[in-house]
Scaffold this active site. Sequence first.
Site, PDB file in Angstrom:
ATOM      1  CE  LYS A  93      -3.893  -2.377   2.125  1.00 38.70           C
ATOM      2  NZ  LYS A  93      -3.247  -3.696   2.298  1.00 38.70           N
ATOM      3  NE  ARG A  94       6.376   0.881   0.999  1.00 29.42           N
ATOM      4  CZ  ARG A  94       6.278   0.011   1.985  1.00 29.42           C
ATOM      5  NH1 ARG A  94       5.112  -0.258   2.506  1.00 29.42           N
ATOM      6  NH2 ARG A  94       7.357  -0.593   2.475  1.00 29.42           N
TER       7      ARG A  94
END
Length: 271
Positions: A93-94
């Site tokens: 979840k960058r």
Amino acid sequence: MNKAALFSQIQQKSSFLCVGLDADMDKIPAHLKSEKDPIFSFCRQIIEETADFAVAYKPNIAFFEALGPQGWETLQKVLEVIPKEIFTIADAKRGDIGNTSKLYAKAFFEKMDFDSVTVAPYMGADSVTPFLEFEDKWVILLALTSNAGSMDFQLINDSEGKPLYQTVLEKSQSWGSDENIMYVVGATRGELIGEVRKVVPNHFFLVPGVGAQGGSLSEVAKYGMNSSCGLLVNSSRGIIYASPEKDFAKVARFEAEKLQIEMKELLDKYL
């Protein structure tokens, strides 16, 4: 891995199962904790027993990061035991602007050779497009998630009555294509999966929430399946923690096979 290769795996295995490797030191069987690398041993045995039924594995990066430098080494070892033909997802979840996103992409795509990474779209195009510069690699964009807090933002309507998640879907299609963008769509919102599918008819969805979170696999297929399946349905706790005993990997295999049998029936029904 390109879209054709992924669909070929789905056809060969009659499965669209993604196994989530949420390897929590507090939850793995007690007998593993005396080993030199308990998390690797746990994941390796899960992979060995479920690879016949899984078309994707999704290590949750937080569980490895929490272990410090050792965790990154463990993650690399886990990746090396996943069969090459199986799709890999860095659930990280960058998402940040410019060079920062590019470095995140290099880390997961070049250094670790993941096939895909989950990305948060809140900062817009310049936080996502650096991930799309890598051939045969995928961005899996958060669109409509299954957590309770998703309603805080994702379902807010604009002045035209359009929910925010739909704007994300529409806007992001100009950043890439169904060959390099997938979307996270939660399984606990059955009819909304159909609404997402109307906006992005050809893209793959990564669908969490089946099993322990209460999502219905048949509802997901009814609303979400397309002509190339278009679904990677993730199960984590329902498979990897099905048993706390020494038989944990065998029980994980049993649970994965149960899902695969149901998936085969759904593939036969809709494809």
